[in-house]
Design an enzyme around this catalytic site. Structure first.
Site, PDB file in Angstrom:
ATOM      1  N   ASP A 264       3.986  -7.119  -9.233  1.00  0.00           N
ATOM      2  CA  ASP A 264       2.309  -6.540  -9.220  1.00  0.00           C
ATOM      3  C   ASP A 264       1.767  -7.802  -8.741  1.00  0.00           C
ATOM      4  O   ASP A 264       2.705  -8.924  -8.613  1.00  0.00           O
ATOM      5  CB  ASP A 264       1.904  -6.171 -10.650  1.00  0.00           C
TER       6      ASP A 264
HETATM    7  C1  BGC Z   1      -2.476  -3.624  -9.270  1.00  0.00           C
HETATM    8  C2  BGC Z   1      -1.381  -2.616  -8.697  1.00  0.00           C
HETATM    9  C3  BGC Z   1      -1.805  -3.115  -7.079  1.00  0.00           C
HETATM   10  C4  BGC Z   1      -1.899  -4.250  -6.648  1.00  0.00           C
HETATM   11  C5  BGC Z   1      -2.210  -4.515  -5.216  1.00  0.00           C
HETATM   12  C6  BGC Z   1      -2.607  -5.074  -8.931  1.00  0.00           C
HETATM   13  O1  BGC Z   1      -3.735  -5.702  -9.565  1.00  0.00           O
HETATM   14  O2  BGC Z   1      -2.077  -3.778 -10.697  1.00  0.00           O
HETATM   15  O3  BGC Z   1      -1.346  -1.474  -9.215  1.00  0.00           O
HETATM   16  O4  BGC Z   1      -0.876  -2.227  -6.379  1.00  0.00           O
HETATM   17  O5  BGC Z   1      -2.875  -5.061  -7.423  1.00  0.00           O
HETATM   18  O6  BGC Z   1      -3.485  -4.145  -4.944  1.00  0.00           O
END
Ligand code: BGC
Length: 736
Positions: A264
């Protein structure tokens, strides 16, 4: 209508999917060809080139190897459509004018449809839009279990039942990947809350881990063949999930995952663990790259210079790097280096139709006393549409935020569906505008909104109240959990006041979560309207006017009170949200009992149970039978039943099969969903359904043996159309 001139123009100008491309996809690399190519490429790469593959070069891309013509990989959120273009180095939107997409309903709505075909349509459509936008990896679907109604991201997931989430995610995954776009299933694992999401350290029994939380990921990998998985921010047993040894051993060792683990954004915390515990791609660790600070640029990522150093010093093995490069190249041959990759299309008629179909089937009718619904589309009566959610956009919500080509609001939908009615609108309450994701204080005077709404209700023949939550911080949005189970912005008082002056009230709750409904006994009709994307207003109006007969079923239980939910019944910080002064330790003390498993085990009556949803017609589920009642572990049980439509209009019904075991060696929920089938049945007609249940799927996870085990003995098969409406209970014996 919320169409702008620009978006109408864009709608007319979007690319259509070229017909001739359809069959070319059959000509793809075989697995053997891919492995042979990787074997050819790997020895040609320098150590630095391999390491470069393992970390971001921008907010949403990782580099290829330009020297060898290996292209960059591009990522995008996910999961409800392709997010608008983000700047190279920071979170700002790039301001493109050609990146407006089809906004699909949130995954909760897809789960509520219980319709596998729609899941496939959804995955394919998002993939086509991703291709058009030149994206290789879509960050979704989300399959985290619904543990608490306070979790701000429940709307992005598929409910509280591991079987439902498993079944529903697989067609999405397969259909997306058939287009050579990778899914990135998220967030592996135990990302069941937003509060302290990067800090919370989850401790959970192996049974709950396997039977609930990992089950959808196992299906995504083993049945769906997912090409990538996103490691979550939180910790499990003291180690961050992006490079967690135990999770990686399960993922790769047991399930045979041959794809990439992607962090993530900002989820990596340690080079050695990242090197050794199966992380392939590190994203988002330091934000704002060179534009703000050369110190925290991409080269400083855990899997960048520090990894090169560790490799050269021998602190981590060279094989770890080769394995990562191998996984990444495999992902590339499946996506950006696939043969005959299609060009995709965005905002097509077909995609909006898919969004509409999912929305229509996800909408869940929860109450309809005196058959107040549907409303006659030719009515000339006065309809008061009350509530801010009748007009407020629902396309926000953090990373799943979308820039839709259009969004039909509920008010627009109602006006179009009831052309002869006198439709009046009153805002009723004001949440306040969104400001950096938070709800700013409302600029409206709450008292006058309230008074005006009650006045509108008084003069109307019928009230359609559109309330619920909003996509904002501490409601349905990432980065924070809800701070109350009740409705915000004084909606409870308003609903009661409206009911005082008008008995014909239909409430439509727009949310991705359960909420308290203290007024429920006074309210004749209730619809769970989720977040439905571009076609929201059309779909809701179709159900309200009876053009569509509702067929959604709840993918999670609605407890009466928050304390009726397993997690909150403990009333202990350590169960939720974790103990700050004890390194954010959190213990899932409820074990395998979440959602309806808990309610049924404890005899707690929910406000609305899992699997529940009404129709405008009446169904009977009759003649339930088992193919055999004495089977072994390797067998497949077939459950048949007849769905009779004894009402006056065509409709769809979901037959649900649950299995329970009373005299078990281990603690068990009274019953668990093990199969379902959705069928369309004309009025006065009937249809047989057959649901196959592999006996293996009745296994529990034996913690002592660290293995799945099918317990022998007597089971009960429950057949019905909701977890609380079982029409047949049939005995089943599982023999040696
Ligand atoms: C989120 C993810 C997301 C990523 C990219 C993170 O803060 O938890 O689900 O895909 O950001 O935007």
């Amino acid at each position: 209508m919320r169409y702008s001139l620009l978006s109408l123009f864009a709608l007319a100008a979007v690319a259509c999917c070229p017909q001739g491309e359809v069959n070319q996809a059959a000509d793809q690399w075989t697995d053997a060809e891919i492995e042979a190519k990787i074997n050819e490429i790997l020895p040609q790469l320098t150590l630095e080139e391999k390491v470069a593959l393992c970390h971001a070069q921008s907010k949403f891309s990782t580099p290829g190897v330009p020297r060898l013509g290996i292209p960059e990989l591009w990522y995008s959120d996910g999961p409800h459509g392709v997010r608008a273009e983000i700047n190279w180095d920071d979170w700002g939107y790039a301001g493109w004018t050609n990146d407006s997409c089809t906004a699909f309903p949130a995954l909760t709505a897809l789960a509520a449809s219980f319709n596998l075909d729609l899941s496939a349509d959804y995955g394919k459509a998002v993939a086509e839009e991703a291709l058009y936008r030149k994206k290789d990896v879509m960050l979704g679907p989300g399959v985290e279990m619904y543990r608490t109604p306070l979790c701000g991201r429940n709307f992005e997931y598929m409910g509280e039942d591991p079987f439902l989430a498993s079944k529903m995610c697989v067609p999405y995954i397969k259909a997306m990947q058939e287009q050579n776009v990778a899914v990135c299933v998220k967030h592996f694992a135990l990302n069941n809350q937003e509060q302290w999401r990067t800090l919370v350290d989850v401790h959970v029994s192996d049974r709950a881990l396997r039977e609930l939380y990992l089950a959808p990921y196992e299906a995504a990998v083993k049945e769906g063949g997912a090409w990538s998985i996103m490691g979550s921010y939180n910790l499990y047993d003291g180690q961050h999930c992006c490079h967690n040894k135990k999770l990686n051993d399960i993922l790769r060792g047991e399930w045979g995952f041959d794809g990439c683990v992607v962090t993530d954004w900002g989820g990596a915390t340690n080079t050695i663990e990242a090197a050794n515990n199966g992380l392939d791609i590190e994203m988002g660790t330091y934000t704002n790259g060179f534009t703000e600070s050369a110190k925290f640029a991409y080269d400083d990522y855990y899997l960048a210079k520090p990894y090169i150093k560790a490799l050269k010093e021998g602190t981590v093995k060279m094989e770890t790097l080769d394995q990562k490069a191998r996984n990444i190249l495999r992902l590339m041959f499946r996506t950006n280096m696939a043969k005959n990759r299609k060009r995709g299309c965005m905002g097509t008629k077909e995609h909006f139709q898919t969004a509409l179909n999912v929305a229509r089937e996800g909408i869940t009718l929860l109450k309809n006393d005196g058959a107040i619904l549907p409303l006659d589309p030719n009515t000339t009566k006065t309809i008061a549409v009350i509530g801010e959610n009748a007009t407020r956009s629902t396309l926000g919500g953090g990373s799943s935020e979308l820039k839709g080509l259009h969004e039909i609001s509920p008010l627009d939908g109602i006006r179009a569906a009831f052309p002869k009615a006198n439709v009046i609108w009153s805002m009723g309450y004001g949440s306040g505008p969104e400001c950096y994701g938070r709800v700013a204080p409302s600029p409206y005077n709450a008292d006058s909104l309230f008074t005006e709404a009650v006045k509108a209700a008084k003069q109307a023949d019928i009230v359609l109240f559109f309330g619920g939550l909003v996509k904002a911080y501490q409601q349905d949005m990432e980065g924070g959990d809800r701070i109350q189970y009740g409705l915000p912005f004084g909606q409870d008082e308003l609903i009661n006041a409206i009911l005082d002056v008008n008995k014909n009230v239909v409430a439509v709750m727009i949310s991705g979560n359960a909420v308290a409904m203290p007024w429920i006994d006074r309210l004749p009709a209730l619809i769970q309207g989720w977040y439905l994307g571009s076609e929201a207003g059309n779909a809701l109006a179709d159900v309200i006017s009876g053009k569509v007969n509702p067929s959604g079923k709840l993918p999670f239980s609605f407890p009466v009170r928050l304390e009726d939910n397993a997690v909150h019944s403990f009333g202990e910080e350590v169960v939720y949200p974790g103990v700050e002064k004890d390194s954010y330790r959190e213990e899932y003390k409820e074990g395998i009992f979440i959602g309806y498993r808990w309610h049924e085990a404890k005899g707690i009556k929910p406000l609305f149970p899992f699997g529940f949803g009404l129709s405008y017609t009446q169904f009977e589920i009759a003649d339930a039978q088992l193919s055999q009642d004495n089977l072994s572990e390797g067998d497949v049980l077939a459950v048949t039943a007849t769905v009779k439509n004894v009402g006056s209009r065509e409709g769809k019904e979901v037959v649900q099969v649950y299995v329970g075991k009373k005299d078990s060696r281990v603690e068990r929920a009274p019953k668990e969903l093990k199969g379902f089938a959705k069928v369309s049945v004309p009025a006065g007609s009937q249809q047989q359904v057959k649901i196959n249940i592999p006996i293996k799927s009745l296994a529990f996870f034996n913690e002592d043996a660290n293995a799945w085990e099918v317990e022998k003995g007597e089971y009960t098969v429950f057949v019905g159309n909701a977890s609380d409406n079982i029409t047949a209970q049939l005995p089943l014996n599982v023999k040696d």
